[in-house]
Design a protein around this motif. Sequence first.
Motif, PDB file in Angstrom:
ATOM      1  N   UNK A 139       0.798  -1.059   0.024  1.00  0.00           N
ATOM      2  CA  UNK A 139       0.085  -0.102  -0.180  1.00  0.00           C
ATOM      3  C   UNK A 139       0.822   1.148   0.103  1.00  0.00           C
ATOM      4  N   UNK A 140       1.972   1.190   0.902  1.00  0.00           N
ATOM      5  CA  UNK A 140       2.867   2.335   0.777  1.00  0.00           C
ATOM      6  C   UNK A 140       3.665   2.406  -0.584  1.00  0.00           C
ATOM      7  N   UNK A 141       3.922   1.519  -1.034  1.00  0.00           N
ATOM      8  CA  UNK A 141       4.675   1.620  -2.464  1.00  0.00           C
ATOM      9  C   UNK A 141       3.818   1.991  -3.586  1.00  0.00           C
ATOM     10  N   UNK A 142       2.331   1.642  -3.351  1.00  0.00           N
ATOM     11  CA  UNK A 142       1.396   2.208  -4.661  1.00  0.00           C
ATOM     12  C   UNK A 142       1.243   3.563  -4.146  1.00  0.00           C
ATOM     13  N   UNK A 143       0.926   4.093  -3.053  1.00  0.00           N
ATOM     14  CA  UNK A 143       0.854   5.395  -2.661  1.00  0.00           C
ATOM     15  C   UNK A 143       2.001   6.507  -3.345  1.00  0.00           C
ATOM     16  N   UNK A 144       3.256   5.681  -3.099  1.00  0.00           N
ATOM     17  CA  UNK A 144       4.413   6.521  -3.542  1.00  0.00           C
ATOM     18  C   UNK A 144       4.463   6.677  -4.740  1.00  0.00           C
ATOM     19  N   UNK A 145       4.205   5.349  -5.624  1.00  0.00           N
ATOM     20  CA  UNK A 145       4.058   5.132  -6.956  1.00  0.00           C
ATOM     21  C   UNK A 145       3.007   6.369  -7.707  1.00  0.00           C
ATOM     22  N   UNK A 146       1.994   6.412  -7.146  1.00  0.00           N
ATOM     23  CA  UNK A 146       0.543   7.177  -7.819  1.00  0.00           C
ATOM     24  C   UNK A 146       1.148   8.727  -7.357  1.00  0.00           C
ATOM     25  N   UNK A 147       1.818   8.900  -6.263  1.00  0.00           N
ATOM     26  CA  UNK A 147       2.087  10.461  -5.997  1.00  0.00           C
ATOM     27  C   UNK A 147       3.346  10.894  -6.690  1.00  0.00           C
ATOM     28  N   UNK A 148       4.251  10.042  -6.888  1.00  0.00           N
ATOM     29  CA  UNK A 148       5.390  10.756  -7.597  1.00  0.00           C
ATOM     30  C   UNK A 148       5.450  10.182  -9.104  1.00  0.00           C
ATOM     31  N   UNK A 149       4.921   9.310  -9.579  1.00  0.00           N
ATOM     32  CA  UNK A 149       4.770   8.881 -11.131  1.00  0.00           C
ATOM     33  C   UNK A 149       3.746   8.013 -11.547  1.00  0.00           C
ATOM     34  N   UNK A 150       2.727   8.827 -11.573  1.00  0.00           N
ATOM     35  CA  UNK A 150       1.284   8.215 -11.896  1.00  0.00           C
ATOM     36  C   UNK A 150       1.379   7.717 -13.339  1.00  0.00           C
ATOM     37  N   UNK A 151       2.277   8.169 -14.172  1.00  0.00           N
ATOM     38  CA  UNK A 151       2.093   7.536 -15.544  1.00  0.00           C
ATOM     39  C   UNK A 151       2.658   6.368 -15.703  1.00  0.00           C
ATOM     40  N   UNK A 152       3.754   6.031 -14.806  1.00  0.00           N
ATOM     41  CA  UNK A 152       4.389   4.529 -14.831  1.00  0.00           C
ATOM     42  C   UNK A 152       4.142   4.171 -13.503  1.00  0.00           C
ATOM     43  N   UNK A 153       3.150   2.931 -13.924  1.00  0.00           N
ATOM     44  CA  UNK A 153       2.869   1.986 -12.919  1.00  0.00           C
ATOM     45  C   UNK A 153       4.051   0.816 -12.567  1.00  0.00           C
ATOM     46  N   UNK A 154       4.956   1.075 -11.357  1.00  0.00           N
ATOM     47  CA  UNK A 154       5.846  -0.031 -11.133  1.00  0.00           C
ATOM     48  C   UNK A 154       5.686  -0.809  -9.891  1.00  0.00           C
ATOM     49  N   UNK A 155       4.688  -0.684  -8.969  1.00  0.00           N
ATOM     50  CA  UNK A 155       4.777  -0.803  -7.570  1.00  0.00           C
ATOM     51  C   UNK A 155       4.314  -2.405  -7.756  1.00  0.00           C
ATOM     52  N   UNK A 156       3.718  -2.844  -8.943  1.00  0.00           N
ATOM     53  CA  UNK A 156       3.067  -4.229  -9.221  1.00  0.00           C
ATOM     54  C   UNK A 156       4.381  -5.299  -9.203  1.00  0.00           C
ATOM     55  N   UNK A 157       5.509  -4.758  -9.491  1.00  0.00           N
ATOM     56  CA  UNK A 157       6.483  -5.724  -9.503  1.00  0.00           C
ATOM     57  C   UNK A 157       7.047  -6.180  -8.182  1.00  0.00           C
ATOM     58  N   UNK A 158       7.338  -5.354  -7.186  1.00  0.00           N
ATOM     59  CA  UNK A 158       7.249  -5.808  -5.904  1.00  0.00           C
ATOM     60  C   UNK A 158       6.084  -6.573  -5.258  1.00  0.00           C
ATOM     61  N   UNK A 159       4.967  -6.237  -5.882  1.00  0.00           N
ATOM     62  CA  UNK A 159       3.857  -6.901  -5.302  1.00  0.00           C
ATOM     63  C   UNK A 159       3.688  -8.346  -5.838  1.00  0.00           C
ATOM     64  N   UNK A 160       4.116  -8.589  -6.961  1.00  0.00           N
ATOM     65  CA  UNK A 160       4.002 -10.042  -7.605  1.00  0.00           C
ATOM     66  C   UNK A 160       5.341 -10.588  -7.019  1.00  0.00           C
ATOM     67  N   UNK A 161       6.446 -10.138  -6.885  1.00  0.00           N
ATOM     68  CA  UNK A 161       7.483 -10.962  -6.205  1.00  0.00           C
ATOM     69  C   UNK A 161       7.171 -11.433  -4.730  1.00  0.00           C
ATOM     70  N   UNK A 162       7.025 -10.342  -4.221  1.00  0.00           N
ATOM     71  CA  UNK A 162       6.602 -10.581  -2.544  1.00  0.00           C
ATOM     72  C   UNK A 162       5.374 -11.373  -2.372  1.00  0.00           C
ATOM     73  N   UNK A 163       4.325 -11.255  -3.227  1.00  0.00           N
ATOM     74  CA  UNK A 163       3.260 -12.012  -3.230  1.00  0.00           C
ATOM     75  C   UNK A 163       3.476 -13.213  -3.566  1.00  0.00           C
ATOM     76  N   UNK A 164       4.399 -13.688  -4.298  1.00  0.00           N
ATOM     77  CA  UNK A 164       4.774 -15.179  -4.612  1.00  0.00           C
ATOM     78  C   UNK A 164       5.253 -15.745  -3.313  1.00  0.00           C
ATOM     79  N   UNK A 165       6.170 -15.079  -2.497  1.00  0.00           N
ATOM     80  CA  UNK A 165       6.667 -15.687  -1.389  1.00  0.00           C
ATOM     81  C   UNK A 165       5.403 -15.678  -0.330  1.00  0.00           C
ATOM     82  N   UNK A 166       4.678 -14.794  -0.131  1.00  0.00           N
ATOM     83  CA  UNK A 166       3.491 -14.854   0.630  1.00  0.00           C
ATOM     84  C   UNK A 166       2.728 -16.162   0.420  1.00  0.00           C
ATOM     85  N   UNK A 167       2.291 -16.397  -0.963  1.00  0.00           N
ATOM     86  CA  UNK A 167       1.482 -17.467  -1.303  1.00  0.00           C
ATOM     87  C   UNK A 167       2.354 -19.084  -1.036  1.00  0.00           C
ATOM     88  N   UNK A 168       3.490 -18.943  -1.045  1.00  0.00           N
ATOM     89  CA  UNK A 168       4.324 -20.162  -0.479  1.00  0.00           C
ATOM     90  C   UNK A 168       4.269 -20.332   0.865  1.00  0.00           C
TER      91      UNK A 168
END
Length: 91
Positions: A32-61
Amino acid sequence: MESSDEYQSAKKRVEAKMGFYTHLSVYAAVILFLAIINFVTSSGTIWFHWPMLGWGFAVAIHAALVFVFPRRFAVTEQMIEKEIGKARERS
């Protein structure tokens, strides 16, 4: 299995579940914090989904190990009991 052994076994399972819930909570807060940073600083480029996917995989395991394959705790406990038995035989 004795009552204290049952208690220790249940305690380990509860600790594993609490560890997962802690992991999930930290994951959600950081993403959530990374998403807020992403949308406040560079709303044209969405990048927070990359750590969300990587870390999400670890959470799923982690979730699978705690909830889908809980027998790993039974195997660990059996191995501990076997080692205790061997140690008692030697002494």
